[in-house]
Design a protein around this motif. Structure first.
Motif, PDB file in Angstrom:
ATOM      1  N   THR A  81       0.838  -1.208   0.000  1.00  0.00           N
ATOM      2  CA  THR A  81       0.000   0.000   0.000  1.00  0.00           C
ATOM      3  C   THR A  81       0.868   1.252   0.000  1.00  0.00           C
ATOM      4  N   GLU A  82       1.911   1.246   0.820  1.00  0.00           N
ATOM      5  CA  GLU A  82       2.828   2.398   0.858  1.00  0.00           C
ATOM      6  C   GLU A  82       3.594   2.541  -0.453  1.00  0.00           C
ATOM      7  N   ILE A  83       4.021   1.415  -1.012  1.00  0.00           N
ATOM      8  CA  ILE A  83       4.766   1.443  -2.271  1.00  0.00           C
ATOM      9  C   ILE A  83       3.902   2.058  -3.370  1.00  0.00           C
ATOM     10  N   LYS A  84       2.644   1.694  -3.414  1.00  0.00           N
ATOM     11  CA  LYS A  84       1.739   2.196  -4.454  1.00  0.00           C
ATOM     12  C   LYS A  84       1.485   3.695  -4.335  1.00  0.00           C
ATOM     13  N   LYS A  85       1.682   4.244  -3.147  1.00  0.00           N
ATOM     14  CA  LYS A  85       1.475   5.684  -2.941  1.00  0.00           C
ATOM     15  C   LYS A  85       2.651   6.519  -3.446  1.00  0.00           C
ATOM     16  N   ILE A  86       3.820   5.898  -3.606  1.00  0.00           N
ATOM     17  CA  ILE A  86       5.013   6.616  -4.040  1.00  0.00           C
ATOM     18  C   ILE A  86       4.891   6.887  -5.536  1.00  0.00           C
ATOM     19  N   ASP A  87       5.137   8.111  -5.927  1.00  0.00           N
ATOM     20  CA  ASP A  87       4.905   8.537  -7.305  1.00  0.00           C
ATOM     21  C   ASP A  87       6.139   8.474  -8.199  1.00  0.00           C
ATOM     22  N   ASP A  88       7.306   8.316  -7.607  1.00  0.00           N
ATOM     23  CA  ASP A  88       8.569   8.409  -8.338  1.00  0.00           C
ATOM     24  C   ASP A  88       9.325   7.084  -8.234  1.00  0.00           C
ATOM     25  N   PHE A  89       9.702   6.516  -9.381  1.00  0.00           N
ATOM     26  CA  PHE A  89      10.391   5.229  -9.383  1.00  0.00           C
ATOM     27  C   PHE A  89      11.694   5.260  -8.598  1.00  0.00           C
ATOM     28  N   SER A  90      12.429   6.357  -8.632  1.00  0.00           N
ATOM     29  CA  SER A  90      13.692   6.399  -7.884  1.00  0.00           C
ATOM     30  C   SER A  90      13.423   6.279  -6.381  1.00  0.00           C
ATOM     31  N   LYS A  91      12.320   6.832  -5.918  1.00  0.00           N
ATOM     32  CA  LYS A  91      11.961   6.708  -4.500  1.00  0.00           C
ATOM     33  C   LYS A  91      11.476   5.293  -4.182  1.00  0.00           C
ATOM     34  N   ILE A  92      10.821   4.651  -5.135  1.00  0.00           N
ATOM     35  CA  ILE A  92      10.421   3.250  -4.941  1.00  0.00           C
ATOM     36  C   ILE A  92      11.667   2.374  -4.860  1.00  0.00           C
ATOM     37  N   GLU A  93      12.650   2.648  -5.705  1.00  0.00           N
ATOM     38  CA  GLU A  93      13.915   1.899  -5.652  1.00  0.00           C
ATOM     39  C   GLU A  93      14.569   2.058  -4.282  1.00  0.00           C
ATOM     40  N   GLU A  94      14.605   3.276  -3.761  1.00  0.00           N
ATOM     41  CA  GLU A  94      15.161   3.524  -2.421  1.00  0.00           C
ATOM     42  C   GLU A  94      14.382   2.752  -1.365  1.00  0.00           C
ATOM     43  N   TYR A  95      13.062   2.740  -1.497  1.00  0.00           N
ATOM     44  CA  TYR A  95      12.204   2.034  -0.545  1.00  0.00           C
ATOM     45  C   TYR A  95      12.528   0.544  -0.556  1.00  0.00           C
ATOM     46  N   LEU A  96      12.701  -0.038  -1.738  1.00  0.00           N
ATOM     47  CA  LEU A  96      13.040  -1.463  -1.839  1.00  0.00           C
ATOM     48  C   LEU A  96      14.419  -1.738  -1.264  1.00  0.00           C
ATOM     49  N   LEU A  97      15.361  -0.826  -1.470  1.00  0.00           N
ATOM     50  CA  LEU A  97      16.692  -0.995  -0.876  1.00  0.00           C
ATOM     51  C   LEU A  97      16.604  -0.999   0.644  1.00  0.00           C
ATOM     52  N   ASN A  98      15.749  -0.155   1.188  1.00  0.00           N
ATOM     53  CA  ASN A  98      15.524  -0.133   2.636  1.00  0.00           C
ATOM     54  C   ASN A  98      14.965  -1.444   3.139  1.00  0.00           C
ATOM     55  N   ILE A  99      13.988  -1.995   2.413  1.00  0.00           N
ATOM     56  CA  ILE A  99      13.404  -3.282   2.805  1.00  0.00           C
ATOM     57  C   ILE A  99      14.478  -4.351   2.767  1.00  0.00           C
ATOM     58  N   GLY A 100      15.340  -4.321   1.769  1.00  0.00           N
ATOM     59  CA  GLY A 100      16.405  -5.307   1.644  1.00  0.00           C
ATOM     60  C   GLY A 100      17.417  -5.254   2.763  1.00  0.00           C
ATOM     61  N   GLU A 101      17.625  -4.080   3.346  1.00  0.00           N
ATOM     62  CA  GLU A 101      18.602  -3.922   4.423  1.00  0.00           C
ATOM     63  C   GLU A 101      18.115  -4.506   5.730  1.00  0.00           C
ATOM     64  N   HIS A 102      16.821  -4.612   5.920  1.00  0.00           N
ATOM     65  CA  HIS A 102      16.279  -5.061   7.220  1.00  0.00           C
ATOM     66  C   HIS A 102      15.977  -6.526   7.217  1.00  0.00           C
TER      67      HIS A 102
END
Length: 102
Positions: A81-102
Protein backbone atom coordinates in the motif's frame (compact mmCIF):
# COMPACT_ATOMS: atom_id res chain seq x y z
CA UNK A 1 -6.89 2.57 -12.04
CA UNK A 2 -3.96 3.21 -9.73
CA UNK A 3 -0.88 4.83 -11.17
CA UNK A 4 1.45 2.32 -9.47
CA UNK A 5 0.63 -1.38 -9.19
CA UNK A 6 2.45 -4.38 -7.79
CA UNK A 7 2.33 -7.64 -9.73
CA UNK A 8 3.63 -10.64 -7.82
CA UNK A 9 5.04 -13.38 -10.01
CA UNK A 10 6.82 -15.56 -7.47
CA UNK A 11 6.27 -18.45 -6.64
CA UNK A 12 4.33 -19.17 -9.84
CA UNK A 13 7.44 -18.86 -12.00
CA UNK A 14 10.21 -21.39 -11.57
CA UNK A 15 13.96 -20.89 -11.83
CA UNK A 16 15.20 -20.14 -15.34
CA UNK A 17 18.96 -20.01 -15.96
CA UNK A 18 19.71 -19.44 -12.26
CA UNK A 19 17.23 -16.55 -11.98
CA UNK A 20 13.81 -16.36 -10.33
CA UNK A 21 11.40 -13.56 -11.25
CA UNK A 22 9.84 -12.22 -8.06
CA UNK A 23 7.61 -9.24 -8.86
CA UNK A 24 7.12 -6.10 -10.93
CA UNK A 25 6.17 -2.64 -9.86
CA UNK A 26 4.41 -1.01 -12.80
CA UNK A 27 3.72 2.65 -13.54
CA UNK A 28 0.45 2.26 -15.44
CA UNK A 29 0.68 5.77 -16.90
CA UNK A 30 4.22 5.54 -18.27
CA UNK A 31 4.09 1.79 -18.98
CA UNK A 32 7.48 1.38 -17.33
CA UNK A 33 8.31 -1.01 -14.51
CA UNK A 34 10.81 -2.09 -11.93
CA UNK A 35 11.51 -5.80 -12.29
CA UNK A 36 12.73 -7.53 -9.13
CA UNK A 37 14.38 -10.93 -9.43
CA UNK A 38 16.78 -13.24 -7.63
CA UNK A 39 20.02 -14.49 -9.19
CA UNK A 40 21.56 -17.59 -7.70
CA UNK A 41 25.32 -17.11 -7.28
CA UNK A 42 27.49 -19.40 -5.15
CA UNK A 43 24.43 -20.78 -3.32
CA UNK A 44 23.27 -17.27 -2.38
CA UNK A 45 20.22 -15.42 -3.64
CA UNK A 46 21.15 -11.98 -4.95
CA UNK A 47 18.00 -9.85 -5.08
CA UNK A 48 18.31 -7.37 -7.94
CA UNK A 49 16.04 -4.80 -9.55
CA UNK A 50 16.03 -3.34 -13.02
CA UNK A 51 14.20 -0.19 -14.05
CA UNK A 52 12.95 -0.93 -17.58
CA UNK A 53 13.29 2.76 -18.46
CA UNK A 54 17.06 2.84 -17.82
CA UNK A 55 18.07 -0.83 -17.83
CA UNK A 56 20.52 -0.50 -14.94
CA UNK A 57 20.72 -3.36 -12.45
CA UNK A 58 20.77 -2.50 -8.74
CA UNK A 59 21.58 -5.10 -6.08
CA UNK A 60 19.02 -4.90 -3.28
CA UNK A 61 20.47 -7.54 -0.95
CA UNK A 62 22.02 -11.01 -0.71
CA UNK A 63 20.12 -13.79 1.03
CA UNK A 64 21.28 -17.20 2.18
CA UNK A 65 18.14 -19.34 1.82
CA UNK A 66 15.01 -19.51 -0.30
CA UNK A 67 13.06 -19.00 2.95
CA UNK A 68 14.77 -15.59 3.23
CA UNK A 69 13.55 -14.75 -0.27
CA UNK A 70 10.03 -15.61 0.90
CA UNK A 71 10.45 -13.27 3.87
CA UNK A 72 11.65 -10.47 1.57
CA UNK A 73 8.56 -10.93 -0.63
CA UNK A 74 6.33 -10.91 2.46
CA UNK A 75 7.84 -7.56 3.53
CA UNK A 76 7.15 -6.10 0.08
CA UNK A 77 3.57 -7.36 0.06
CA UNK A 78 3.05 -6.08 3.62
CA UNK A 79 4.23 -2.63 2.46
CA UNK A 80 2.52 -2.70 -0.94
CA UNK A 81 0.00 0.00 0.00
CA UNK A 82 2.83 2.40 0.86
CA UNK A 83 4.77 1.44 -2.27
CA UNK A 84 1.74 2.20 -4.45
CA UNK A 85 1.48 5.68 -2.94
CA UNK A 86 5.01 6.62 -4.04
CA UNK A 87 4.91 8.54 -7.31
CA UNK A 88 8.57 8.41 -8.34
CA UNK A 89 10.39 5.23 -9.38
CA UNK A 90 13.69 6.40 -7.88
CA UNK A 91 11.96 6.71 -4.50
CA UNK A 92 10.42 3.25 -4.94
CA UNK A 93 13.91 1.90 -5.65
CA UNK A 94 15.16 3.52 -2.42
CA UNK A 95 12.20 2.03 -0.55
CA UNK A 96 13.04 -1.46 -1.84
CA UNK A 97 16.69 -0.99 -0.88
CA UNK A 98 15.52 -0.13 2.64
CA UNK A 99 13.40 -3.28 2.80
CA UNK A 100 16.41 -5.31 1.64
CA UNK A 101 18.60 -3.92 4.42
CA UNK A 102 16.28 -5.06 7.22
Amino acid sequence: MEKISLKCIYPNIIKVLDEINLFRIVDNNLKESIVVYASIVDNQYHINMTNTNFGNIINVCKLEKLLDVDKFIEKVIKNSTEIKKIDDFSKIEEYLLNIGEH
